[in-house]
Design an enzyme around this catalytic site. Structure first.
Site, PDB file in Angstrom:
ATOM      1  N   SER A   1       0.829  -1.208   0.000  1.00  0.00           N
ATOM      2  CA  SER A   1       0.000   0.000   0.000  1.00  0.00           C
ATOM      3  C   SER A   1       0.867   1.263   0.000  1.00  0.00           C
ATOM      4  CB  SER A   1      -0.918   0.023   1.225  1.00  0.00           C
ATOM      5  OG  SER A   1      -1.737  -1.116   1.245  1.00  0.00           O
TER       6      SER A   1
HETATM    7  N1  SAM Z   1      -0.684  -4.911   4.011  1.00  0.00           N
HETATM    8  C1  SAM Z   1       0.116  -5.212   2.861  1.00  0.00           C
HETATM    9  C2  SAM Z   1       1.507  -4.665   2.944  1.00  0.00           C
HETATM   10  O1  SAM Z   1       1.855  -4.024   3.941  1.00  0.00           O
HETATM   11  O2  SAM Z   1       2.266  -4.937   2.011  1.00  0.00           O
HETATM   12  C3  SAM Z   1      -0.547  -4.779   1.559  1.00  0.00           C
HETATM   13  C4  SAM Z   1      -1.638  -5.665   1.232  1.00  0.00           C
HETATM   14  S1  SAM Z   1      -2.109  -5.802  -0.437  1.00  0.00           S
HETATM   15  C5  SAM Z   1      -2.730  -4.219  -0.789  1.00  0.00           C
HETATM   16  C6  SAM Z   1      -3.539  -6.836  -0.173  1.00  0.00           C
HETATM   17  C7  SAM Z   1      -3.189  -8.262   0.216  1.00  0.00           C
HETATM   18  O3  SAM Z   1      -4.408  -8.895   0.633  1.00  0.00           O
HETATM   19  C8  SAM Z   1      -2.642  -9.095  -0.921  1.00  0.00           C
HETATM   20  O4  SAM Z   1      -1.405  -9.644  -0.543  1.00  0.00           O
HETATM   21  C9  SAM Z   1      -3.704 -10.176  -1.117  1.00  0.00           C
HETATM   22  O5  SAM Z   1      -3.180 -11.425  -1.516  1.00  0.00           O
HETATM   23  C10 SAM Z   1      -4.312 -10.247   0.280  1.00  0.00           C
HETATM   24  N2  SAM Z   1      -5.644 -10.847   0.355  1.00  0.00           N
HETATM   25  C11 SAM Z   1      -6.701 -10.721  -0.492  1.00  0.00           C
HETATM   26  N3  SAM Z   1      -7.749 -11.443  -0.044  1.00  0.00           N
HETATM   27  C12 SAM Z   1      -7.346 -12.051   1.104  1.00  0.00           C
HETATM   28  C13 SAM Z   1      -7.961 -12.930   2.044  1.00  0.00           C
HETATM   29  N4  SAM Z   1      -9.221 -13.371   1.900  1.00  0.00           N
HETATM   30  N5  SAM Z   1      -7.246 -13.336   3.115  1.00  0.00           N
HETATM   31  C14 SAM Z   1      -5.963 -12.930   3.294  1.00  0.00           C
HETATM   32  N6  SAM Z   1      -5.327 -12.109   2.445  1.00  0.00           N
HETATM   33  C15 SAM Z   1      -6.006 -11.670   1.362  1.00  0.00           C
END
Ligand code: SAM
Length: 218
Positions: free
Chosen positions: A67
């Site tokens: 993000s």
């Molecule tokens: N917080 C992260 C960072 O500091 O890098 C950024 C997160 S990224 C914008 C969103 C993440 O959510 C992705 O890695 C994606 O694979 C994960 N994601 C999507 N759906 C999910 C779920 N149901 N459970 C866990 N992770 C999920």
């Protein structure tokens, strides 16, 4: 985390990022200190390392993103994180947001659905004794460790995830981007009683989709 790759140049770039975030109304001193300390470049693929201290979202593996620093700061500040808070993060991604929360003294339970990202983040976060990484569908939360003081969702949910709000303690807060695939409103929820919660809308954001049983079914 291999901090020997954290140079004076990186430290200077981080201080400039902190000043930029202050100018965008990020005021939580503990949070600004964490952003000034965590080497964001170590959470990025080599090709993007030199752009780590721009205020931008950047690609990580598996078509996911780390993000934008402002978004990390905004979500964190809204949760008013205190040392000792028990925080559930849905969407570990690179692990950067979890590291910020851990630097602030929270105990962090973070869950990621993509195994490659989980493995990488688990490795880089292993230096934090107050971070616990999980592989799985975060839309179901992590009931075995509930209740949480705070929940942060870092992917876009299509609707209010009641399963998650139910895992908050009374008085606990959850911050979740909710909307369609293209844009979302940031919503902060406060659990007011066993079966009630209030909510407040905090502006427009854009995230990758939250994929799982209680979200997008892609
Ligand atoms: N917080 C992260 C960072 O500091 O890098 C950024 C997160 S990224 C914008 C969103 C993440 O959510 C992705 O890695 C994606 O694979 C994960 N994601 C999507 N759906 C999910 C779920 N149901 N459970 C866990 N992770 C999920």
């Amino acid at each position: 985390m291999n901090t020997k790759n954290d140079t004076y140049k990186h430290k200077g770039q981080r201080q400039r990022l902190v000043q930029l975030l202050e100018s965008k109304n990020i005021r939580d001193v503990n949070l600004l200190k964490a952003i000034g300390s965590v080497p964001r470049h170590l959470f990025l693929p080599k090709d993007f390392e030199q752009r780590a201290y721009e205020d931008n979202a950047l690609p990580i593996d598996e078509e996911q993103t780390i993000s934008q620093p402002y978004t990390v700061a905004f979500q964190t500040q809204c949760l008013n994180i205190k040392p000792g808070d028990k925080v559930l993060e849905i969407g570990t991604g690179s692990g950067y947001q979890a590291a910020i929360l851990a630097e602030m003294g929270a105990t962090v339970y973070t869950i990621e659905r993509i195994e490659k990202l989980y493995n990488k983040a688990k490795k880089i976060l292993s230096s934090y004794k107050n971070v616990f990484c999980f592989l799985g569908d975060g839309t179901m939360g992590l009931p075995e460790n509930k209740p949480y003081n705070k929940i942060i969702v870092t992917a876009a949910a299509p609707h209010t995830p009641l399963v998650l709000i139910n895992q908050l303690c009374i008085g606990g807060k959850a911050i979740i981007p909710i909307g369609n695939m293209k844009n979302q409103k940031m919503i902060i929820f406060t659990k007011t009683d066993e079966n009630t919660f209030s909510e407040k809308e905090l502006g427009d954001f854009r995230f990758v989709p939250l994929i799982g049983k209680y979200a997008w079914n892609l």
